[in-house]
Each structure stands twice: as C-alpha cells, then as structure tokens.
Write a protein that holds these residues in place. Structure first.
Motif, PDB file in Angstrom:
ATOM      1  N   LEU A  75       0.820  -1.210   0.000  1.00 35.58           N
ATOM      2  CA  LEU A  75       0.000   0.000   0.000  1.00 35.58           C
ATOM      3  C   LEU A  75       0.863   1.273   0.000  1.00 35.58           C
ATOM      4  CD1 LEU A  75      -3.385   0.228   1.801  1.00 35.58           C
ATOM      5  CD2 LEU A  75      -2.147   2.225   1.045  1.00 35.58           C
ATOM      6  N   TYR A  76       1.934   1.236   0.752  1.00 37.11           N
ATOM      7  CA  TYR A  76       2.856   2.387   0.798  1.00 37.11           C
ATOM      8  C   TYR A  76       3.270   2.798  -0.616  1.00 37.11           C
ATOM      9  CZ  TYR A  76       7.412   4.713   1.466  1.00 37.11           C
ATOM     10  OH  TYR A  76       8.486   5.577   1.410  1.00 37.11           O
ATOM     11  N   TRP A  77       3.616   1.795  -1.436  1.00 37.42           N
ATOM     12  CA  TRP A  77       4.128   2.089  -2.778  1.00 37.42           C
ATOM     13  C   TRP A  77       3.037   2.590  -3.717  1.00 37.42           C
ATOM     14  CZ3 TRP A  77       9.152   2.335  -2.638  1.00 37.42           C
ATOM     15  CH2 TRP A  77       9.827   1.582  -1.662  1.00 37.42           C
ATOM     16  N   SER A  78       1.787   2.422  -3.311  1.00 35.44           N
ATOM     17  CA  SER A  78       0.677   2.862  -4.171  1.00 35.44           C
ATOM     18  C   SER A  78       0.288   4.315  -3.947  1.00 35.44           C
ATOM     19  CB  SER A  78      -0.569   2.004  -3.912  1.00 35.44           C
ATOM     20  OG  SER A  78      -0.275   0.657  -4.064  1.00 35.44           O
ATOM     21  N   VAL A  79       0.760   4.928  -2.878  1.00 36.71           N
ATOM     22  CA  VAL A  79       0.337   6.314  -2.624  1.00 36.71           C
ATOM     23  C   VAL A  79       1.477   7.325  -2.695  1.00 36.71           C
ATOM     24  CG1 VAL A  79      -1.664   5.646  -1.222  1.00 36.71           C
ATOM     25  CG2 VAL A  79       0.516   6.101  -0.081  1.00 36.71           C
ATOM     26  N   ILE A  80       2.724   6.849  -2.646  1.00 38.35           N
ATOM     27  CA  ILE A  80       3.837   7.803  -2.561  1.00 38.35           C
ATOM     28  C   ILE A  80       4.034   8.560  -3.876  1.00 38.35           C
ATOM     29  CG2 ILE A  80       5.093   6.540  -0.783  1.00 38.35           C
ATOM     30  CD1 ILE A  80       7.007   5.600  -3.065  1.00 38.35           C
ATOM     31  N   TYR A  81       4.819   9.629  -3.764  1.00 38.38           N
ATOM     32  CA  TYR A  81       5.288  10.433  -4.903  1.00 38.38           C
ATOM     33  C   TYR A  81       4.145  11.164  -5.604  1.00 38.38           C
ATOM     34  CZ  TYR A  81       9.914   8.365  -4.215  1.00 38.38           C
ATOM     35  OH  TYR A  81      11.117   7.977  -3.706  1.00 38.38           O
ATOM     36  N   GLY A  82       4.040  11.016  -6.945  1.00 41.89           N
ATOM     37  CA  GLY A  82       3.073  11.839  -7.678  1.00 41.89           C
ATOM     38  C   GLY A  82       1.875  11.056  -8.164  1.00 41.89           C
ATOM     39  N   GLN A  83       1.619   9.913  -7.526  1.00 45.19           N
ATOM     40  CA  GLN A  83       0.535   9.054  -8.036  1.00 45.19           C
ATOM     41  C   GLN A  83      -0.854   9.608  -7.763  1.00 45.19           C
ATOM     42  OE1 GLN A  83       1.643   4.624  -7.551  1.00 45.19           O
ATOM     43  NE2 GLN A  83       2.654   5.630  -5.866  1.00 45.19           N
ATOM     44  N   LEU A  84      -1.019  10.278  -6.635  1.00 42.82           N
ATOM     45  CA  LEU A  84      -2.328  10.878  -6.363  1.00 42.82           C
ATOM     46  C   LEU A  84      -2.366  12.222  -7.093  1.00 42.82           C
ATOM     47  CD1 LEU A  84      -2.921  10.110  -2.579  1.00 42.82           C
ATOM     48  CD2 LEU A  84      -3.170   8.640  -4.582  1.00 42.82           C
ATOM     49  N   GLN A  85      -3.395  12.428  -7.860  1.00 45.20           N
ATOM     50  CA  GLN A  85      -3.468  13.650  -8.674  1.00 45.20           C
ATOM     51  C   GLN A  85      -4.914  14.077  -8.826  1.00 45.20           C
ATOM     52  OE1 GLN A  85      -1.065  12.387 -11.954  1.00 45.20           O
ATOM     53  NE2 GLN A  85      -2.367  10.666 -12.458  1.00 45.20           N
ATOM     54  N   GLY A  86      -5.606  14.103  -7.689  1.00 46.19           N
ATOM     55  CA  GLY A  86      -7.029  14.430  -7.705  1.00 46.19           C
ATOM     56  C   GLY A  86      -7.320  15.730  -6.981  1.00 46.19           C
ATOM     57  N   PHE A 288       2.085  22.392 -15.059  1.00 41.61           N
ATOM     58  CA  PHE A 288       0.739  22.981 -15.164  1.00 41.61           C
ATOM     59  C   PHE A 288       0.834  24.430 -14.695  1.00 41.61           C
ATOM     60  CE2 PHE A 288       0.580  21.970 -10.628  1.00 41.61           C
ATOM     61  CZ  PHE A 288       1.301  20.779 -10.584  1.00 41.61           C
ATOM     62  N   LEU A 289       0.093  25.313 -15.348  1.00 39.17           N
ATOM     63  CA  LEU A 289       0.121  26.740 -14.998  1.00 39.17           C
ATOM     64  C   LEU A 289      -0.823  26.978 -13.819  1.00 39.17           C
ATOM     65  CD1 LEU A 289       1.332  29.489 -16.038  1.00 39.17           C
ATOM     66  CD2 LEU A 289      -0.815  29.778 -17.289  1.00 39.17           C
ATOM     67  N   VAL A 290      -0.298  27.496 -12.706  1.00 37.09           N
ATOM     68  CA  VAL A 290      -1.159  27.654 -11.524  1.00 37.09           C
ATOM     69  C   VAL A 290      -1.494  29.103 -11.188  1.00 37.09           C
ATOM     70  CG1 VAL A 290      -0.783  25.504 -10.267  1.00 37.09           C
ATOM     71  CG2 VAL A 290       0.873  27.349 -10.043  1.00 37.09           C
ATOM     72  N   ARG A 291      -0.724  30.039 -11.679  1.00 39.33           N
ATOM     73  CA  ARG A 291      -1.084  31.447 -11.451  1.00 39.33           C
ATOM     74  C   ARG A 291      -0.497  32.272 -12.591  1.00 39.33           C
ATOM     75  NH1 ARG A 291      -0.016  34.572  -5.766  1.00 39.33           N
ATOM     76  NH2 ARG A 291      -1.963  33.527  -5.174  1.00 39.33           N
ATOM     77  N   SER A 292      -1.308  33.147 -13.136  1.00 38.06           N
ATOM     78  CA  SER A 292      -0.815  33.995 -14.224  1.00 38.06           C
ATOM     79  C   SER A 292      -1.706  35.209 -14.357  1.00 38.06           C
ATOM     80  CB  SER A 292      -0.812  33.210 -15.541  1.00 38.06           C
ATOM     81  OG  SER A 292      -0.538  34.090 -16.612  1.00 38.06           O
ATOM     82  N   ARG A 293      -1.079  36.365 -14.419  1.00 38.84           N
ATOM     83  CA  ARG A 293      -1.863  37.574 -14.707  1.00 38.84           C
ATOM     84  C   ARG A 293      -1.905  37.820 -16.208  1.00 38.84           C
ATOM     85  NH1 ARG A 293       1.090  39.324 -10.028  1.00 38.84           N
ATOM     86  NH2 ARG A 293      -0.269  38.767  -8.298  1.00 38.84           N
ATOM     87  N   SER A 294      -0.839  37.365 -16.909  1.00 37.87           N
ATOM     88  CA  SER A 294      -0.805  37.643 -18.347  1.00 37.87           C
ATOM     89  C   SER A 294      -1.633  36.628 -19.146  1.00 37.87           C
ATOM     90  CB  SER A 294       0.637  37.648 -18.854  1.00 37.87           C
ATOM     91  OG  SER A 294       1.137  36.338 -18.866  1.00 37.87           O
ATOM     92  N   ALA A 298      -5.352  30.559 -19.258  1.00 39.19           N
ATOM     93  CA  ALA A 298      -4.622  29.282 -19.364  1.00 39.19           C
ATOM     94  C   ALA A 298      -4.348  28.647 -17.998  1.00 39.19           C
ATOM     95  CB  ALA A 298      -3.299  29.504 -20.106  1.00 39.19           C
ATOM     96  N   VAL A 299      -4.737  29.346 -16.929  1.00 38.03           N
ATOM     97  CA  VAL A 299      -4.479  28.791 -15.589  1.00 38.03           C
ATOM     98  C   VAL A 299      -5.353  27.551 -15.376  1.00 38.03           C
ATOM     99  CG1 VAL A 299      -4.738  29.238 -13.117  1.00 38.03           C
ATOM    100  CG2 VAL A 299      -3.790  31.004 -14.610  1.00 38.03           C
ATOM    101  N   VAL A 300      -4.745  26.521 -14.835  1.00 38.63           N
ATOM    102  CA  VAL A 300      -5.480  25.284 -14.540  1.00 38.63           C
ATOM    103  C   VAL A 300      -6.286  25.526 -13.263  1.00 38.63           C
ATOM    104  CG1 VAL A 300      -5.204  22.842 -13.955  1.00 38.63           C
ATOM    105  CG2 VAL A 300      -3.735  23.890 -15.683  1.00 38.63           C
ATOM    106  N   ARG A 301      -7.607  25.488 -13.380  1.00 37.56           N
ATOM    107  CA  ARG A 301      -8.439  25.910 -12.241  1.00 37.56           C
ATOM    108  C   ARG A 301      -9.215  24.780 -11.585  1.00 37.56           C
ATOM    109  NH1 ARG A 301      -7.795  31.284 -11.944  1.00 37.56           N
ATOM    110  NH2 ARG A 301      -7.382  32.331 -13.924  1.00 37.56           N
ATOM    111  N   THR A 302      -9.270  23.633 -12.219  1.00 41.18           N
ATOM    112  CA  THR A 302     -10.041  22.544 -11.608  1.00 41.18           C
ATOM    113  C   THR A 302      -9.162  21.308 -11.484  1.00 41.18           C
ATOM    114  OG1 THR A 302     -10.817  21.604 -13.700  1.00 41.18           O
ATOM    115  CG2 THR A 302     -12.158  23.373 -12.719  1.00 41.18           C
ATOM    116  N   TRP A 303      -9.503  20.463 -10.495  1.00 42.13           N
ATOM    117  CA  TRP A 303      -8.676  19.270 -10.322  1.00 42.13           C
ATOM    118  C   TRP A 303      -8.851  18.321 -11.492  1.00 42.13           C
ATOM    119  CZ3 TRP A 303     -10.356  14.293 -10.241  1.00 42.13           C
ATOM    120  CH2 TRP A 303     -11.679  14.032  -9.901  1.00 42.13           C
ATOM    121  N   GLU A 305      -9.096  19.163 -14.611  1.00 46.34           N
ATOM    122  CA  GLU A 305      -8.190  19.614 -15.670  1.00 46.34           C
ATOM    123  C   GLU A 305      -6.746  19.201 -15.340  1.00 46.34           C
ATOM    124  OE1 GLU A 305      -7.448  23.963 -17.699  1.00 46.34           O
ATOM    125  OE2 GLU A 305      -8.724  23.837 -15.932  1.00 46.34           O
ATOM    126  N   PHE A 306      -6.374  19.415 -14.094  1.00 43.85           N
ATOM    127  CA  PHE A 306      -5.038  19.027 -13.611  1.00 43.85           C
ATOM    128  C   PHE A 306      -4.822  17.529 -13.807  1.00 43.85           C
ATOM    129  CE2 PHE A 306      -3.242  17.262  -9.516  1.00 43.85           C
ATOM    130  CZ  PHE A 306      -1.924  17.652  -9.676  1.00 43.85           C
TER     131      PHE A 306
END
Ligand SMILES: O=C(O)CCC(=O)C(=O)O
Length: 323
Positions: A75-86, A288-294, A298-303, A305-306
């Motif tokens: 189970l440890y190996w299933s949650v570490i690093y960048g696997q969760l992306q919700g 992914f773009l998270v903040r931009s005034r210009s 293009a900012v990613v605003r929903t999970w 989309e992410f």
C-alpha cells in the motif's frame, strides 16, 4: 502569505528558509482527505484479496499507513510520490497562501512543476531516508542555472526525531555537483541519487524542523537530505515545486520563450492534442500553470483539468547525466 524582505534576503543568501505559519492548516485537509480515500480504496481491495486483515479505519492519519504496512507493504508504494493527482492534491498545489509564498520568489507567472512528491515517512523505514542531493541532480541540465523552488509542506509537525530535512546552507550559488546513482535496492525501488561525502560542496549542516502549517523553502541547488524517522508516527509531507513560466516547461498548449513570447514547444496544437515533453526541466511528468496575470485563461483551475493534463502527458526521457 508573501515573504518579507528579511525572509527573501535569507533565502537568497542561505538557499533555504523555514516559514512558520505559511498556510492555515485547514488548507492541508483536502490533501489529507484524498490520501485517506486512496488508503481506504487500496486497503479495501487488499482485504478483499485476503492480504490484509482489516482496513484500520480507526487509526489516525499519523499512524494508519504504518499499522497497515506492518501487515501489507504494497500500500505504501501505491500512494507515494506523484501518483495521487485528484481534488485534494490539486487544492494544495494551487493553495493561494502557498502561491503567495512562491510568487515572492519566482514571480507572478507560476508553473506548478511536474515534480511534486508525497512522502509518508514511516518510522524506521529505509525508503524515507533520502541521501544528500540537489534537486537539480534529477532535472535537465538546461535548467541548472534557473530557480525551481521547492515548497516542502509537512502534514504533521516535522521534528528532528521524526526526520525533518537537513540542508547545507549557503552553497547553492555553486553549480550542480556530481551525483552518484545508488544501486537499485529492495525490489529495484531504491533509485535515489546521492552526493557522496567527497563531492559535498560544504560541511555545515542545519536541521529544519517545522510545525504543521509551516513550510521549508529550498532552491534546486541546495544540498539536502532526509534523516531517519525515530518516532512512532508517520512524518507525512509533500514537496511541491514551482518555477517561473518563462523557464522550459511542457505545460500545454504553449510555453513561453525567454522574451515572454509563446513558443510551440513541440506541441501539435492543430488537432488539440497535448504536446510531447520536449523542452522542460523534468520531462517525465507534466507541468501545469497555476497562477498567471498575463494568461489567466490558461491557468489550470479545476482538479479534473489538472488530472487530465497529468494523465494525458506523454513522458520524454530525462537526460542520463550520472553513472
Ligand atoms: O521529504 C523528505 O524526506 C525528502 C524530501 C526531498 O528530498 C526533496 O524534497 O527533494
């Protein structure tokens, strides 16, 4: 929160900064909820497969995965690093208070770097001990002289006993030093790079304990390591990275060049497909773009989309730079 001038000066001089109370701890809860949902799902499946006696639902977040691990290690190996992306991870990487901290350092056009890493550092577990490295050891050489900011966020108080980070201060203005690839260990899962003692660029070491709600900032050339967890709770943390949007990025559909003009970045925009990771600091995962005034559009605003960007990403190989 934005950093004040003293904090910024310290960060620039020392290459790290401990920021107490950087965010309201309630901002951690969505990520904890997503992690808990993932643990629930994996634990239920393991119970159904006869690999785990029960799902340890009554154990608190600080100990539950550790209790499960003693019966069922996968189970440890299933949650570490960048696997969760919700929903919860996205809520944290786009947390306004963290973005204010990041903006103080990298400016207002912010790419959420491909590399965020969830780390449940289990008591006494070998995988939680990360040897001396600079994050740039893992990144593309083209980004060596740029700034990729690590915001290290603990979900629990990160004490020395629990294995907080140690840093080597004031040496980040030198280059990227030699890293050595450790032999893959247990089941090939140990693949850390290490700066061997003879290659370390300094000799002063500072521990960076920080309470929940605080963060530790690092540059990509700051040597750091993670010491053993000698406590009986899990030192849960996530390290999130941010960079200015004018650095090489695989954020679709367009990247910016050094002059702030849009470049195609290898994308085939014509048919709406996502670009291959050609020019980027870390090609295996998507930015992914998270903040931009210009480019607010293009900012990613929903999970969702992410999540879609990360799932659709077509990884390119990293440069092999260390033997
Ligand atoms: O959280 C840890 O224990 C290690 C973190 C780390 O090495 C990093 O953020 O690069």
């Amino acid at each position: 929160m934005s950093l004040n001038s003293e904090q910024l000066a310290f960060f620039k001089r020392e290459g790290y900064l401990v920021v107490p109370n950087a965010l309201d701890p309630t901002g951690l809860q969505p990520a904890i909820d997503e992690i808990t949902e993932a643990i629930d799902a994996h634990a239920e499946a393991a119970v159904a497969d006869g690999k785990l006696s029960h799902i340890y639902a009554d154990e608190p977040f600080e100990t539950r995965l550790w209790k499960i691990h003693q019966e069922y290690e996968d189970l440890y190996w299933s949650v570490i690093y960048g696997q969760l992306q919700g929903h919860g991870i996205f809520a944290l990487v786009s947390n306004e208070e963290l973005l204010d901290v990041a903006e103080s350092v990298v400016g207002p056009e912010i790419i959420g770097s491909a590399v965020y890493r969830l780390r449940p550092k289990l008591p006494g577990h070998w995988h939680g001990e990360v040897p001396w490295h600079q994050d740039s050891g893992y990144f593309e050489p083209v980004c060596d002289d740029e700034l990729i900011l690590t915001v290290w966020v603990p979900f629990v108080d990160a004490t020395v006993e629990r294995g907080c980070l140690e840093v080597m201060p004031g040496v980040h203005k030198g280059g990227v030093v030699r890293h050595t690839q450790l032999d893959p260990g247990e089941e090939g899962r140990r693949s850390y790079l290490e700066i061997l003692e003879t290659d370390l660029p300094g000799d002063r070491v500072v521990a960076t304990p920080v309470d929940r709600g605080g963060v530790v900032l690092l540059t990509n050339r700051t040597p750091h390591r993670s010491t053993p967890n000698r406590s009986d709770v899990i030192r849960w943390s996530i390290d999130i990275r941010y960079q200015s949007a004018d650095l090489p990025t695989n954020f679709p559909p367009l990247a910016m060049d050094r002059n702030g003009s849009a470049t195609s970045n290898g994308a085939d925009g014509a048919n709406g497909s996502l670009p291959e990771a050609a020019l980027t600091c870390y090609p295996p995962e998507s930015d992914f773009l998270v903040r931009s005034r210009s480019r607010p559009e293009a900012v990613v605003r929903t999970w969702q989309e992410f999540n879609a960007i990360r799932l659709a990403h077509q990884p390119a190989d990293s440069t092999v730079r260390w033997e």
